[in-house]
Design a protein around this motif. Structure first.
Motif, PDB file in Angstrom:
ATOM      1  N   THR A  91      21.729  62.571  20.324  1.00 23.90           N
ATOM      2  CA  THR A  91      22.802  61.582  20.443  1.00 23.90           C
ATOM      3  C   THR A  91      23.816  61.832  19.333  1.00 23.90           C
ATOM      4  O   THR A  91      23.517  62.509  18.343  1.00 23.90           O
ATOM      5  CB  THR A  91      22.259  60.143  20.339  1.00 23.90           C
ATOM      6  OG1 THR A  91      21.591  59.988  19.092  1.00 23.90           O
ATOM      7  CG2 THR A  91      21.304  59.833  21.487  1.00 23.90           C
ATOM      8  N   PHE A  92      25.006  61.273  19.517  1.00 22.93           N
ATOM      9  CA  PHE A  92      26.086  61.444  18.553  1.00 22.93           C
ATOM     10  C   PHE A  92      26.646  60.088  18.164  1.00 22.93           C
ATOM     11  O   PHE A  92      26.789  59.197  19.013  1.00 22.93           O
ATOM     12  CB  PHE A  92      27.195  62.314  19.154  1.00 22.93           C
ATOM     13  CG  PHE A  92      26.717  63.677  19.570  1.00 22.93           C
ATOM     14  CD1 PHE A  92      26.522  64.668  18.629  1.00 22.93           C
ATOM     15  CD2 PHE A  92      26.451  63.965  20.897  1.00 22.93           C
ATOM     16  CE1 PHE A  92      26.064  65.927  18.996  1.00 22.93           C
ATOM     17  CE2 PHE A  92      26.005  65.216  21.276  1.00 22.93           C
ATOM     18  CZ  PHE A  92      25.809  66.202  20.328  1.00 22.93           C
ATOM     19  N   SER A  93      26.983  59.936  16.905  1.00 26.96           N
ATOM     20  CA  SER A  93      27.444  58.651  16.376  1.00 26.96           C
ATOM     21  C   SER A  93      28.749  58.167  16.999  1.00 26.96           C
ATOM     22  O   SER A  93      29.020  56.969  17.014  1.00 26.96           O
ATOM     23  CB  SER A  93      27.596  58.739  14.853  1.00 26.96           C
ATOM     24  OG  SER A  93      28.548  59.742  14.508  1.00 26.96           O
ATOM     25  N   ASP A  94      29.559  59.060  17.529  1.00 37.55           N
ATOM     26  CA  ASP A  94      30.859  58.666  18.089  1.00 37.55           C
ATOM     27  C   ASP A  94      30.880  58.652  19.617  1.00 37.55           C
ATOM     28  O   ASP A  94      31.941  58.564  20.222  1.00 37.55           O
ATOM     29  CB  ASP A  94      31.976  59.574  17.556  1.00 37.55           C
ATOM     30  CG  ASP A  94      31.803  61.032  17.938  1.00 37.55           C
ATOM     31  OD1 ASP A  94      30.655  61.451  18.211  1.00 37.55           O
ATOM     32  OD2 ASP A  94      32.804  61.768  17.944  1.00 37.55           O
ATOM     33  N   VAL A  95      29.723  58.706  20.247  1.00 34.04           N
ATOM     34  CA  VAL A  95      29.662  58.691  21.715  1.00 34.04           C
ATOM     35  C   VAL A  95      28.855  57.474  22.148  1.00 34.04           C
ATOM     36  O   VAL A  95      27.624  57.484  22.135  1.00 34.04           O
ATOM     37  CB  VAL A  95      29.031  59.987  22.274  1.00 34.04           C
ATOM     38  CG1 VAL A  95      29.027  59.940  23.801  1.00 34.04           C
ATOM     39  CG2 VAL A  95      29.774  61.216  21.778  1.00 34.04           C
ATOM     40  N   SER A  96      29.560  56.414  22.533  1.00 27.50           N
ATOM     41  CA  SER A  96      28.889  55.212  23.033  1.00 27.50           C
ATOM     42  C   SER A  96      28.501  55.431  24.491  1.00 27.50           C
ATOM     43  O   SER A  96      29.038  56.310  25.171  1.00 27.50           O
ATOM     44  CB  SER A  96      29.811  54.000  22.909  1.00 27.50           C
ATOM     45  OG  SER A  96      30.978  54.195  23.691  1.00 27.50           O
ATOM     46  N   SER A  97      27.586  54.621  24.980  1.00 25.30           N
ATOM     47  CA  SER A  97      27.113  54.783  26.357  1.00 25.30           C
ATOM     48  C   SER A  97      28.219  54.562  27.387  1.00 25.30           C
ATOM     49  O   SER A  97      28.134  55.061  28.503  1.00 25.30           O
ATOM     50  CB  SER A  97      25.943  53.839  26.634  1.00 25.30           C
ATOM     51  OG  SER A  97      26.356  52.494  26.474  1.00 25.30           O
ATOM     52  N   ASP A  98      29.283  53.834  27.004  1.00 27.88           N
ATOM     53  CA  ASP A  98      30.373  53.592  27.948  1.00 27.88           C
ATOM     54  C   ASP A  98      31.559  54.538  27.758  1.00 27.88           C
ATOM     55  O   ASP A  98      32.587  54.377  28.409  1.00 27.88           O
ATOM     56  CB  ASP A  98      30.829  52.134  27.886  1.00 27.88           C
ATOM     57  CG  ASP A  98      31.384  51.732  26.530  1.00 27.88           C
ATOM     58  OD1 ASP A  98      31.183  52.464  25.534  1.00 27.88           O
ATOM     59  OD2 ASP A  98      32.033  50.671  26.456  1.00 27.88           O
ATOM     60  N   HIS A  99      31.413  55.550  26.910  1.00 26.03           N
ATOM     61  CA  HIS A  99      32.479  56.541  26.732  1.00 26.03           C
ATOM     62  C   HIS A  99      32.627  57.315  28.037  1.00 26.03           C
ATOM     63  O   HIS A  99      31.626  57.639  28.687  1.00 26.03           O
ATOM     64  CB  HIS A  99      32.133  57.488  25.580  1.00 26.03           C
ATOM     65  CG  HIS A  99      33.235  58.433  25.231  1.00 26.03           C
ATOM     66  ND1 HIS A  99      33.469  59.589  25.948  1.00 26.03           N
ATOM     67  CD2 HIS A  99      34.166  58.392  24.259  1.00 26.03           C
ATOM     68  CE1 HIS A  99      34.497  60.226  25.424  1.00 26.03           C
ATOM     69  NE2 HIS A  99      34.946  59.510  24.394  1.00 26.03           N
TER      70      HIS A  99
ATOM     71  N   ILE B 111      28.546  64.812  27.843  1.00 26.94           N
ATOM     72  CA  ILE B 111      28.180  65.211  26.483  1.00 26.94           C
ATOM     73  C   ILE B 111      26.664  65.224  26.339  1.00 26.94           C
ATOM     74  O   ILE B 111      26.083  66.145  25.765  1.00 26.94           O
ATOM     75  CB  ILE B 111      28.854  64.289  25.448  1.00 26.94           C
ATOM     76  CG1 ILE B 111      30.382  64.495  25.478  1.00 26.94           C
ATOM     77  CG2 ILE B 111      28.290  64.523  24.055  1.00 26.94           C
ATOM     78  CD1 ILE B 111      31.176  63.435  24.739  1.00 26.94           C
ATOM     79  N   GLU B 112      25.998  64.216  26.901  1.00 19.62           N
ATOM     80  CA  GLU B 112      24.535  64.160  26.862  1.00 19.62           C
ATOM     81  C   GLU B 112      23.930  65.360  27.582  1.00 19.62           C
ATOM     82  O   GLU B 112      22.961  65.968  27.101  1.00 19.62           O
ATOM     83  CB  GLU B 112      24.040  62.862  27.493  1.00 19.62           C
ATOM     84  CG  GLU B 112      22.530  62.755  27.520  1.00 19.62           C
ATOM     85  CD  GLU B 112      22.011  61.511  28.218  1.00 19.62           C
ATOM     86  OE1 GLU B 112      20.812  61.244  28.074  1.00 19.62           O
ATOM     87  OE2 GLU B 112      22.787  60.813  28.900  1.00 19.62           O
ATOM     88  N   ILE B 113      24.482  65.715  28.725  1.00 22.28           N
ATOM     89  CA  ILE B 113      23.972  66.861  29.484  1.00 22.28           C
ATOM     90  C   ILE B 113      24.127  68.153  28.678  1.00 22.28           C
ATOM     91  O   ILE B 113      23.191  68.947  28.582  1.00 22.28           O
ATOM     92  CB  ILE B 113      24.680  66.964  30.856  1.00 22.28           C
ATOM     93  CG1 ILE B 113      24.204  65.821  31.765  1.00 22.28           C
ATOM     94  CG2 ILE B 113      24.439  68.327  31.503  1.00 22.28           C
ATOM     95  CD1 ILE B 113      24.982  65.679  33.055  1.00 22.28           C
ATOM     96  N   LEU B 114      25.293  68.354  28.085  1.00 23.57           N
ATOM     97  CA  LEU B 114      25.500  69.563  27.280  1.00 23.57           C
ATOM     98  C   LEU B 114      24.534  69.603  26.102  1.00 23.57           C
ATOM     99  O   LEU B 114      23.917  70.644  25.826  1.00 23.57           O
ATOM    100  CB  LEU B 114      26.942  69.642  26.793  1.00 23.57           C
ATOM    101  CG  LEU B 114      28.020  69.852  27.860  1.00 23.57           C
ATOM    102  CD1 LEU B 114      29.401  69.862  27.214  1.00 23.57           C
ATOM    103  CD2 LEU B 114      27.785  71.132  28.642  1.00 23.57           C
TER     104      LEU B 114
END
Length: 100
Positions: A62-70, A76-79
């Protein structure tokens, strides 16, 4: 081309129409392709997942700047789950960073 800002006589109109038809590029909220605008890492994530029909892998990242509603969160999760991206040293992905 299927985009309001790409005329049929544009030198890349055929290629642009093809990526729209394949669902790789959908354009912005105004129906524009923006052929002279830079692309962000989040936008590129969506393009790569669509172009290569990628699916979620086994890695959990997970990444700190990627919320679930982005808008690009799933891509991004798939990559990341396939080890294609790893993010920045600070734990962020850099969603708005321009691809160079």
């Amino acid at each position: 081309s299927g985009f309001t800002d790409v005329k049929t006589n544009h030198k890349n109109a055929g290629a642009i129409a093809a990526v729209k038809e394949k669902g790789i590029f959908s354009g912005d909220e105004n129906g524009k392709f923006n052929p002279f605008s830079p692309i962000t890492k989040a936008q590129l994530a969506n393009v790569l997942v669509a172009a290569f029909k990628l699916e979620k892998g086994s890695l959990d990242k997970t990444f700190s700047d990627v919320s679930s509603d982005h808008y690009a969160a799933n891509s991004i999760e798939i990559l990341a789950s396939n080890g294609i991206v790893s993010g920045k040293a600070d734990g962020s992905f850099g969603t708005s960073d321009i691809v160079t």
